[in-house]
Motif scaffolding. Sequence first.
Motif, PDB file in Angstrom:
ATOM      1  N   LEU A 167       0.923  -1.304   0.000  1.00 26.66           N
ATOM      2  CA  LEU A 167      -0.164  -0.012   0.020  1.00 26.66           C
ATOM      3  C   LEU A 167       0.961   1.225   0.085  1.00 26.66           C
ATOM      4  CD1 LEU A 167      -3.017  -0.383   2.527  1.00 26.66           C
ATOM      5  CD2 LEU A 167      -3.182   0.189  -0.031  1.00 26.66           C
ATOM      6  N   LEU A 215       1.552   2.643  -3.271  1.00 25.38           N
ATOM      7  CA  LEU A 215       0.697   3.022  -4.362  1.00 25.38           C
ATOM      8  C   LEU A 215       0.569   4.583  -4.620  1.00 25.38           C
ATOM      9  CD1 LEU A 215      -2.636   0.946  -3.693  1.00 25.38           C
ATOM     10  CD2 LEU A 215      -0.969   0.611  -5.444  1.00 25.38           C
ATOM     11  N   VAL A 227      -0.916   6.804  -2.709  1.00 22.26           N
ATOM     12  CA  VAL A 227      -2.263   7.348  -2.602  1.00 22.26           C
ATOM     13  C   VAL A 227      -2.670   7.829  -1.188  1.00 22.26           C
ATOM     14  CG1 VAL A 227      -3.400   5.710  -4.517  1.00 22.26           C
ATOM     15  CG2 VAL A 227      -3.296   4.967  -2.065  1.00 22.26           C
ATOM     16  N   GLN A 240      -6.526   6.480   3.573  1.00 17.19           N
ATOM     17  CA  GLN A 240      -4.983   6.036   3.413  1.00 17.19           C
ATOM     18  C   GLN A 240      -4.218   7.119   3.756  1.00 17.19           C
ATOM     19  OE1 GLN A 240      -4.413   2.981   1.972  1.00 17.19           O
ATOM     20  NE2 GLN A 240      -2.671   3.378   3.269  1.00 17.19           N
ATOM     21  N   ILE A 268      -3.801   2.715   7.304  1.00 20.50           N
ATOM     22  CA  ILE A 268      -5.063   3.275   7.103  1.00 20.50           C
ATOM     23  C   ILE A 268      -5.813   3.749   8.505  1.00 20.50           C
ATOM     24  CG2 ILE A 268      -5.630   2.028   5.151  1.00 20.50           C
ATOM     25  CD1 ILE A 268      -8.041   0.852   7.057  1.00 20.50           C
ATOM     26  N   LEU A 290      -8.681   4.168  -8.692  1.00 19.78           N
ATOM     27  CA  LEU A 290      -8.358   4.063  -7.074  1.00 19.78           C
ATOM     28  C   LEU A 290      -8.851   3.197  -6.397  1.00 19.78           C
ATOM     29  CD1 LEU A 290      -7.025   5.159  -4.345  1.00 19.78           C
ATOM     30  CD2 LEU A 290      -9.242   6.819  -4.171  1.00 19.78           C
ATOM     31  N   ARG A 347      -7.248  -0.259  -7.572  1.00 22.80           N
ATOM     32  CA  ARG A 347      -5.778  -0.576  -7.296  1.00 22.80           C
ATOM     33  C   ARG A 347      -5.642  -0.810  -5.743  1.00 22.80           C
ATOM     34  NH1 ARG A 347      -2.096   3.733  -7.897  1.00 22.80           N
ATOM     35  NH2 ARG A 347      -3.757   5.235  -7.986  1.00 22.80           N
ATOM     36  N   TRP A 348      -6.620  -0.056  -5.058  1.00 18.75           N
ATOM     37  CA  TRP A 348      -6.416  -0.177  -3.488  1.00 18.75           C
ATOM     38  C   TRP A 348      -6.879  -1.545  -3.129  1.00 18.75           C
ATOM     39  CZ3 TRP A 348      -9.586  -1.244   0.818  1.00 18.75           C
ATOM     40  CH2 TRP A 348      -9.134  -0.620   1.893  1.00 18.75           C
ATOM     41  N   THR A 385      -4.637  -4.431  -3.691  1.00 14.75           N
ATOM     42  CA  THR A 385      -3.328  -4.447  -2.668  1.00 14.75           C
ATOM     43  C   THR A 385      -3.958  -4.937  -1.396  1.00 14.75           C
ATOM     44  OG1 THR A 385      -2.523  -2.584  -3.864  1.00 14.75           O
ATOM     45  CG2 THR A 385      -1.872  -3.180  -1.696  1.00 14.75           C
ATOM     46  N   THR A 386      -4.901  -4.697  -1.031  1.00 15.78           N
ATOM     47  CA  THR A 386      -5.483  -5.218   0.280  1.00 15.78           C
ATOM     48  C   THR A 386      -6.014  -6.330   0.508  1.00 15.78           C
ATOM     49  OG1 THR A 386      -7.555  -3.943   0.077  1.00 15.78           O
ATOM     50  CG2 THR A 386      -5.856  -2.419   0.946  1.00 15.78           C
TER      51      THR A 386
END
Length: 245
Positions: free
Chosen positions: A163, A166, A168, A188, A194, A235, A238-239, A242-243
Amino acid sequence: MTDYSSQIDRETSRLAALAGDLSVPVPTCPGWTLAELVTHVGQTHRWAAHVLRDRVQERIWSKQVAGGLPEGASGDADWLRAGAAELLDTLRATDPATQVWTWGPDRRASWWPRRMLFELVVHRADAELALGIEPEIDAATAADGIEEYLHNLPYAAWVTRPLAELGVEGATIHLHATDADGEWTITQGPAGKITWERGHAKGDVAVRGPVADLLLVLYGRRSPDTAEVFGDRDLLDRWLATTAF
């Protein structure tokens, strides 16, 4: 107080009932069949029971705990039920305030039953999806699952490291349940961590749908296309990529 033990018992029964043909591939867990899924869940139960029973204080991996299977063998429904029974006996015998190792923020035994429930809920959904069955998750359970996920996510190093790459930081993602009293905004932060809070807010991207679908979207088991998405879809994609874990 939520009775996680009873829910663990019910979810184990639901998963065990699906563990017939263990050769069925599980698309939401690439490379796994139902045999690998059942073995993973049963081993995780035995790992948690070991941590609680032995008052483990330092990190231990699940594969370091004896699972009672021959080398290279997979578990089945009976083995799954036996591991859950061991876990439930241990949970009921352990003071929730007992200090033990966890990978999350709470270094107490009370962390484990909630985590084990949602390990089961998500993998039961994996098994159902593999078998062409529509997963059903009670709205209150799904809402609790979203908060359990968000509570622990900042401590999942295997997620926070990617993360952080990224780019972001400061981005916000809003979740809005349509069938339950639940709205959450994820922000983020730095170093891949987070923060989150309940309530209505405007995010860079918002996902609106049934709360069970929101939970499965967070875990990468459903596409956001099963819900309504507003705002920065790139967004979100992609988030989520990754999570998911």
